[in-house]
Design a protein around this motif. Sequence first.
Motif, short mmCIF file in Angstrom:
data_model
loop_
_atom_site.label_atom_id
_atom_site.label_comp_id
_atom_site.label_asym_id
_atom_site.label_seq_id
_atom_site.Cartn_x
_atom_site.Cartn_y
_atom_site.Cartn_z
N GLY B 237 0.79 -1.23 0.00
CA GLY B 237 0.00 0.00 0.00
C GLY B 237 0.82 1.27 0.00
O GLY B 237 0.31 2.34 -0.32
N SER B 240 3.19 3.90 -3.84
CA SER B 240 3.22 5.23 -4.45
C SER B 240 4.08 6.19 -3.66
O SER B 240 4.78 7.04 -4.21
CB SER B 240 1.80 5.80 -4.56
OG SER B 240 1.02 5.00 -5.40
N LEU B 250 3.09 5.98 -10.19
CA LEU B 250 2.70 4.61 -10.54
C LEU B 250 1.23 4.51 -10.92
O LEU B 250 0.42 5.34 -10.49
CB LEU B 250 2.97 3.68 -9.35
CG LEU B 250 4.41 3.60 -8.85
CD1 LEU B 250 4.49 2.67 -7.64
CD2 LEU B 250 5.35 3.12 -9.94
N PRO B 251 0.87 3.49 -11.68
CA PRO B 251 -0.55 3.25 -12.00
C PRO B 251 -1.24 2.53 -10.84
O PRO B 251 -1.81 1.46 -11.00
CB PRO B 251 -0.47 2.37 -13.25
CG PRO B 251 0.83 1.64 -13.12
CD PRO B 251 1.76 2.55 -12.39
N ILE B 252 -1.16 3.14 -9.66
CA ILE B 252 -1.64 2.49 -8.43
C ILE B 252 -2.39 3.50 -7.57
O ILE B 252 -1.99 4.66 -7.46
CB ILE B 252 -0.44 1.91 -7.64
CG1 ILE B 252 0.09 0.65 -8.32
CG2 ILE B 252 -0.82 1.61 -6.19
CD1 ILE B 252 1.36 0.09 -7.71
N GLU B 253 -3.50 3.04 -6.98
CA GLU B 253 -4.17 3.80 -5.92
C GLU B 253 -4.18 2.95 -4.67
O GLU B 253 -4.36 1.74 -4.75
CB GLU B 253 -5.63 4.11 -6.31
CG GLU B 253 -5.80 5.28 -7.25
CD GLU B 253 -7.28 5.55 -7.57
OE1 GLU B 253 -8.16 4.96 -6.93
OE2 GLU B 253 -7.52 6.35 -8.49
N SER B 254 -4.04 3.57 -3.51
CA SER B 254 -4.09 2.83 -2.25
C SER B 254 -5.51 2.87 -1.69
O SER B 254 -6.09 3.94 -1.54
CB SER B 254 -3.11 3.43 -1.25
OG SER B 254 -1.79 3.23 -1.71
N TYR B 299 -12.59 4.00 -1.64
CA TYR B 299 -12.01 5.33 -1.84
C TYR B 299 -10.55 5.28 -1.40
O TYR B 299 -10.17 4.45 -0.58
CB TYR B 299 -12.77 6.38 -1.00
CG TYR B 299 -13.10 5.89 0.39
CD1 TYR B 299 -12.17 5.94 1.40
CD2 TYR B 299 -14.35 5.32 0.66
CE1 TYR B 299 -12.44 5.46 2.65
CE2 TYR B 299 -14.64 4.83 1.92
CZ TYR B 299 -13.68 4.90 2.92
OH TYR B 299 -13.95 4.41 4.17
N ASN B 300 -9.73 6.18 -1.94
CA ASN B 300 -8.31 6.21 -1.56
C ASN B 300 -8.16 6.31 -0.06
O ASN B 300 -8.82 7.14 0.57
CB ASN B 300 -7.63 7.42 -2.21
CG ASN B 300 -7.41 7.25 -3.68
OD1 ASN B 300 -8.32 6.83 -4.39
ND2 ASN B 300 -6.22 7.57 -4.14
N SER B 301 -7.30 5.48 0.50
CA SER B 301 -7.11 5.53 1.95
C SER B 301 -5.77 4.95 2.35
O SER B 301 -5.30 3.97 1.78
CB SER B 301 -8.23 4.75 2.65
OG SER B 301 -7.96 4.65 4.03
N MET B 342 -4.24 -0.34 -11.90
CA MET B 342 -5.26 0.14 -12.82
C MET B 342 -5.94 -0.99 -13.60
O MET B 342 -6.96 -0.77 -14.24
CB MET B 342 -4.65 1.15 -13.78
CG MET B 342 -4.44 2.50 -13.15
SD MET B 342 -6.02 3.34 -12.88
CE MET B 342 -5.49 4.70 -11.84
N GLN B 412 -10.12 1.54 -13.36
CA GLN B 412 -10.80 2.10 -12.18
C GLN B 412 -10.46 1.20 -11.00
O GLN B 412 -11.12 0.17 -10.77
CB GLN B 412 -12.32 2.13 -12.45
CG GLN B 412 -13.16 2.71 -11.35
CD GLN B 412 -12.94 4.20 -11.15
OE1 GLN B 412 -12.54 4.91 -12.06
NE2 GLN B 412 -13.16 4.65 -9.94
N ASN B 414 -10.84 0.91 -7.82
CA ASN B 414 -11.72 0.40 -6.76
C ASN B 414 -12.74 -0.62 -7.27
O ASN B 414 -13.51 -1.17 -6.51
CB ASN B 414 -12.45 1.56 -6.04
CG ASN B 414 -13.34 2.35 -6.96
OD1 ASN B 414 -13.28 2.20 -8.18
ND2 ASN B 414 -14.18 3.18 -6.40
#
Lengths: 89, 416
Positions: B237, B240, B250-254, B299-301, B342, B412, B414
């Motif tokens: 996590g 990024s 990066l193509p990453i969301e936490s 959601y991003n967290s 992603m 997307q 999530n």
Amino acid sequence: MRIDCPHCGSRDIQEFVYRGDASVPRPDPDGEDALARFIKAVHLRANPAGRHVEHWYHAGGCRAWVKVERDTLTHEIESTVFASEEIGR
Amino acid sequence: MRYSAFSLFREALRKHRGWTPTWRDAAPKSSYDVIIIGGGGHGLATAYYLAKEHGLTNIAVVEKGWLGSGNIGRNTTIIRSNYLLPGNEAFYELSMKLWEGLEQDLNYNAMVSQRGVLNLFHSDAQRDAYARRANSMRLHGVDSALLDADAVRRMVPILGFEDARFPIKGGLWQARGGTARHDAVAWGYAHAADQRGVDIIQNCQVTGFLREGGRVVGVETSRGQIRARKVGMSVAGSSSRVAAMADLRLPIESHVLQAFVSEGIKPKVPCVVTYGAGHFYISQSDKGGLVFGGDLDGYNSYAQRGNLPTVEHVLESGMSMMPSIGRVRMLRSWGGIMDMSMDGSPIIDKTPVEGLYLNGGWCYGGFKATPGAGWCFAHLIARDEPHPTAAAMRLDRFATGHILNENGRGAQPNLH
């Protein structure tokens, strides 16, 4: 979490759909390097730990797109405006 | 120290006074051949396979907290290799095979239990989709079976078979899947890596990269500078945040993912069961607690805790699949930070910064991949070329269009 919708007021998070980072501008499709810019805009994210400005859609309410300023470390929401507006600082 | 039935017997006779620490709490040296950032399952496995398979001994794992304090201690312990896409399935099967020999290899009891993984389906269309997946697995030499409702009923009788909206029509069965004791996986890799001379440095936060001519030559940490020829990041996590120190995006969301455990009950769930009409997966620990989870909060967290609407949603899914679960009290819930990519698939690749290697984007699926990710990441770092089973897990696939999108949901995070 509750989001203070600029149209409806304070509403439960379950009424909203999350879209993601609102700070990524849509590139000009006719601009130079349009493809490379779109690849970045679609895939790459700053993904900050802390202040994050993001799009939410009020699907279970007024159906407005809103821009939410939220802390990703605490989930605390600082401010909410319509997506067409800028967050006042 | 080598663990065996004999050592256990000997220590039992002398009141367990002879046990020594499983790994050394090392202090950082000034330089190493390879530094792995992140002392979780993946990082420790990478260090172990670098030492064992590639003959490197001068390796450090730096961890900002204590060993195994991240997602390796926060997951729902499921291991399986029932993926659809060629770019994924061969990799997860490599990981599954490593699980099968893990405890003997590490000389550590990780409680690997091949109790089977059952994915329920509830409609003709879903049966077709699982038949396709079962066939894809078999094309990769992985066992799979499509069970009808009666077979599922014999296996797990307490499911809600007669649900009016989502009756259970059968399931995809992988008998070799199952669970493992998550913490013991980290401890086992730490034990085995330590035996091979790897320095495991805890409470040592990376605060920046040392760079010379654009190349990464080490890390700045809270315990001083450490130089290295190569640096691998395996920080889930926090991918990024660490990548940002090297000016990478990066193509990453936490995202936060919650998991739950109930009070202990008698054996009721003999295998891992996943719901087909909602996102819900459950198994029963050896202590008797039901271990389960569902969707991301969405959601991003970075908070390592989630919100109540998701708790309610997960429990509703559980009630729908297994109505009697409503009589069981929930004991605990917790959250972990997922590096959601992603396309829902991981990245094991070099980065554009020379000397820096990335293992991330594991989404929900990091735990089962622990041995395989360690194996392939070690291969990449040691040889500077991708392991054949992880060759599709490239960082540049989002630009070239060779994405690995198991469920076809687009860029997307999530939704994956």
